[in-house]
Design a protein around this motif. Structure first.
Motif, short mmCIF file in Angstrom:
data_model
loop_
_atom_site.label_atom_id
_atom_site.label_comp_id
_atom_site.label_asym_id
_atom_site.label_seq_id
_atom_site.Cartn_x
_atom_site.Cartn_y
_atom_site.Cartn_z
N SER A 1 0.77 -1.15 0.09
CA SER A 1 0.04 0.21 -0.02
C SER A 1 1.06 1.36 0.13
CB SER A 1 -0.84 0.14 1.06
OG SER A 1 -0.24 -0.17 2.30
N GLY A 2 2.02 1.30 0.66
CA GLY A 2 2.76 2.40 0.82
C GLY A 2 3.48 2.93 -0.61
N PHE A 3 3.99 2.00 -1.00
CA PHE A 3 4.65 2.45 -2.53
C PHE A 3 3.70 2.37 -3.62
CE2 PHE A 3 8.50 1.04 -0.19
CZ PHE A 3 9.26 1.96 -0.62
N ALA A 4 2.46 1.85 -3.70
CA ALA A 4 1.48 2.15 -4.51
C ALA A 4 0.88 3.56 -4.29
CB ALA A 4 0.24 1.32 -4.36
N ALA A 5 0.55 4.15 -3.24
CA ALA A 5 0.54 5.40 -2.80
C ALA A 5 1.42 6.38 -3.15
CB ALA A 5 0.20 5.59 -1.47
N GLU B 1 1.46 1.80 -15.97
CA GLU B 1 2.74 2.83 -15.84
C GLU B 1 3.07 3.01 -14.53
OE1 GLU B 1 3.21 5.70 -19.78
OE2 GLU B 1 1.48 6.19 -18.33
N LEU B 2 2.00 3.38 -13.52
CA LEU B 2 2.05 3.50 -12.15
C LEU B 2 2.48 2.15 -11.45
CD1 LEU B 2 -1.15 5.55 -11.27
CD2 LEU B 2 1.20 6.36 -11.00
N SER B 3 2.04 0.83 -11.91
CA SER B 3 2.48 -0.13 -11.28
C SER B 3 3.74 -0.53 -11.48
CB SER B 3 1.60 -1.36 -11.90
OG SER B 3 1.97 -1.63 -13.12
N THR B 4 4.33 -0.21 -12.71
CA THR B 4 5.91 -0.02 -12.77
C THR B 4 6.59 0.48 -11.89
OG1 THR B 4 6.25 1.71 -14.37
CG2 THR B 4 5.49 -0.95 -15.48
N ILE B 5 6.11 1.85 -11.71
CA ILE B 5 6.96 2.79 -10.58
C ILE B 5 6.79 2.24 -9.17
CG2 ILE B 5 7.14 4.88 -9.79
CD1 ILE B 5 6.29 6.03 -12.57
N ALA B 6 5.39 1.71 -8.99
CA ALA B 6 5.40 1.18 -7.63
C ALA B 6 6.12 -0.02 -7.28
CB ALA B 6 3.85 0.87 -7.37
N ARG B 7 6.57 -0.80 -8.48
CA ARG B 7 7.12 -1.85 -8.44
C ARG B 7 8.53 -1.70 -8.06
NH1 ARG B 7 8.63 -2.58 -13.45
NH2 ARG B 7 10.73 -2.35 -12.90
N LEU B 8 9.12 -0.49 -8.22
CA LEU B 8 10.57 -0.23 -7.96
C LEU B 8 10.90 -0.15 -6.47
CD1 LEU B 8 11.09 2.77 -10.55
CD2 LEU B 8 11.98 0.25 -10.69
N GLY B 9 9.67 0.15 -5.55
CA GLY B 9 9.80 0.18 -4.03
C GLY B 9 9.30 -1.04 -3.52
N SER B 10 8.46 -1.77 -4.15
CA SER B 10 7.82 -3.03 -3.39
C SER B 10 7.17 -3.72 -4.53
CB SER B 10 6.78 -2.50 -2.41
OG SER B 10 6.27 -4.03 -1.93
N GLY B 11 7.66 -4.86 -4.98
CA GLY B 11 6.86 -5.78 -6.01
C GLY B 11 5.52 -5.86 -5.83
N SER B 12 4.94 -6.26 -4.70
CA SER B 12 3.66 -6.13 -4.44
C SER B 12 2.85 -5.14 -4.53
CB SER B 12 3.21 -7.02 -3.00
OG SER B 12 3.93 -6.11 -2.00
N ALA B 13 3.47 -3.90 -4.61
CA ALA B 13 2.75 -2.40 -4.55
C ALA B 13 2.30 -2.53 -6.01
CB ALA B 13 3.79 -1.56 -4.29
N ASP C 1 9.83 -2.20 -18.15
CA ASP C 1 8.46 -1.78 -19.03
C ASP C 1 7.60 -3.10 -19.22
OD1 ASP C 1 9.04 0.70 -19.43
OD2 ASP C 1 10.22 0.47 -21.31
N SER C 2 8.40 -4.27 -19.27
CA SER C 2 7.40 -5.54 -19.22
C SER C 2 7.08 -6.14 -17.98
CB SER C 2 8.27 -6.51 -20.25
OG SER C 2 9.40 -6.98 -19.57
N SER C 3 7.58 -5.58 -16.87
CA SER C 3 7.14 -6.09 -15.50
C SER C 3 5.95 -5.20 -14.90
CB SER C 3 8.33 -6.13 -14.84
OG SER C 3 7.88 -6.95 -13.61
N PHE C 4 4.75 -5.44 -15.39
CA PHE C 4 3.79 -4.64 -14.90
C PHE C 4 2.59 -5.32 -14.40
CE2 PHE C 4 3.13 -5.40 -19.39
CZ PHE C 4 1.76 -6.00 -19.40
N ALA C 5 1.53 -4.93 -13.74
CA ALA C 5 0.41 -5.45 -13.29
C ALA C 5 -0.82 -4.80 -14.00
CB ALA C 5 0.26 -5.15 -11.57
N GLU C 6 -1.92 -5.86 -14.16
CA GLU C 6 -3.04 -5.27 -14.62
C GLU C 6 -4.21 -5.95 -14.18
OE1 GLU C 6 -3.49 -6.35 -18.70
OE2 GLU C 6 -2.28 -8.34 -18.38
N SER C 7 -5.14 -5.53 -14.27
CA SER C 7 -6.60 -5.83 -13.68
C SER C 7 -7.04 -7.25 -14.15
CB SER C 7 -7.84 -4.84 -13.63
OG SER C 7 -8.89 -5.41 -13.14
N ILE C 8 -7.47 -8.10 -13.37
CA ILE C 8 -8.17 -9.31 -13.78
C ILE C 8 -9.90 -9.29 -13.71
CG2 ILE C 8 -8.42 -11.68 -13.21
CD1 ILE C 8 -5.51 -11.90 -12.19
N LEU C 9 -10.18 -8.66 -12.64
CA LEU C 9 -11.68 -8.69 -12.29
C LEU C 9 -11.76 -7.57 -11.00
CD1 LEU C 9 -14.22 -9.87 -12.73
CD2 LEU C 9 -14.05 -11.33 -10.75
#
Length: 314
Positions: free
Chosen positions: A103-107, A124-136, A154-162
């Protein structure tokens, strides 16, 4: 000033190991469910007078190399070399295995990018959050999300499933131990990669991702729970078989897992999953919630969570 709230998420298929520590790339993909009770609120403001970033966490001035990493990435991205004031409040026990870094690095990713005038999409936000915490990377999204391992930034990112969910699910946290864990997640991952079965765990994880995606698509809570429990227990077994063996479990953790298995064997939908810490989360639904709580209430403080939203301004 930009102020942002992000919620914790529980990994149903775990990320446990890095292929690239510099860019925080995982050895496997992962699937998570963002929850609705534990969160971080962060505000970021550029200050022309600062000679370095100023970071306040829960009212205490502190330094954090991962926060600096995120901020330096944004400065390099924008060409704006100014420093910032960061004020962050964790409404979740820090470093206790309850995903405060998620939650901290996503915020931080959203608040800091907005402070620098960027309007980024959630990928894009998910890739930046990942730099601090993968789960972010997953906490950027509400509901179920998947983080693709990738091979570069650029290829290590998250996206919505549901999101929103179309079926009933509850996650019951049993706070068996709120103390700070002795081995950080980053250190634990590094140690676990020496386990003899680590490669097999990674290979099996991909199959479990495929199975979990099918279970989510079918709204099959029992299948979701069984896969998540198996994945989590296998992850923690890596820790015990590493060259430098360690264990996040306490006796209370083991007792909660045993009680949860007994519940399932008696016909109650209840499945245990554990991140990097001693605290257990039990996957269930509203119909079985009271039975689970009654059985586990003496093991620690109970917190019932539903599916939660993605990162947002407040």
């Amino acid at each position: 000033m930009s102020k942002v709230r992000a919620y914790t998420n529980i990994a149903l298929i775990k990320y446990w190991g890095k292929s690239d520590s510099l860019w925080n790339l995982p050895t496997t993909g992962s699937i998570g469910l963002t929850l609705d009770q534990l969160y971080t609120e962060t505000s970021v403001k550029i200050n022309d007078d600062l000679k370095q970033d100023y970071f306040m966490l829960n009212g205490q001035k502190t330094q954090n190399l991962k926060v600096m990493k995120v901020m330096n990435f944004l400065r390099n991205l924008t060409g704006d070399r100014r420093f910032v004031e960061i004020f962050s409040e964790n409404h979740v026990p820090t470093a206790a295995g309850l995903a405060s870094s998620a939650s901290g690095f996503a915020a931080l990713a959203m608040a800091a990018s907005q402070a620098f005038g960027l309007s980024l999409d959630r990928k894009e936000l998910s890739t930046i959050a990942r730099l601090g915490s993968g789960s972010a990377s997953r906490s950027v999204f509400g509901g179920f999300s998947i983080w693709h391992a990738g091979h570069d930034h650029d290829s290590s990112f998250a996206e919505s499933i549901l999101d929103p969910l179309n079926f009933d699910i509850r996650v019951i946290d049993i706070l068996a131990d709120e103390s700070t864990k002795k081995i950080s997640s980053s250190q634990g991952m590094q140690l676990a990669q020496s386990a003899p079965n680590y490669a097999a765990w990674c290979s099996n994880s991909q199959k479990q991702i495929d199975d979990m995606l099918t279970a989510i698509a079918n709204s099959d809570l029992e299948k979701i729970g069984l896969i998540a429990e198996k994945n989590a227990l296998a992850m923690h077994e890596l820790n015990r078989t590493a060259i430098q063996a360690f264990d996040y479990f306490t006796q209370n953790t083991r007792d909660i897992i045993a009680a949860t298995k007994k519940l399932y064997n008696s016909g109650t939908l209840a499945f245990a999953t554990i991140d990097a810490g001693p605290n257990v989360k039990v996957i269930t639904n509203s119909e079985n919630q009271s039975t689970v709580i009654e059985t586990l209430k003496n093991y620690g403080e109970i917190l019932v969570q539903k599916a939660g939203p993605g990162v947002t301004n407040v």
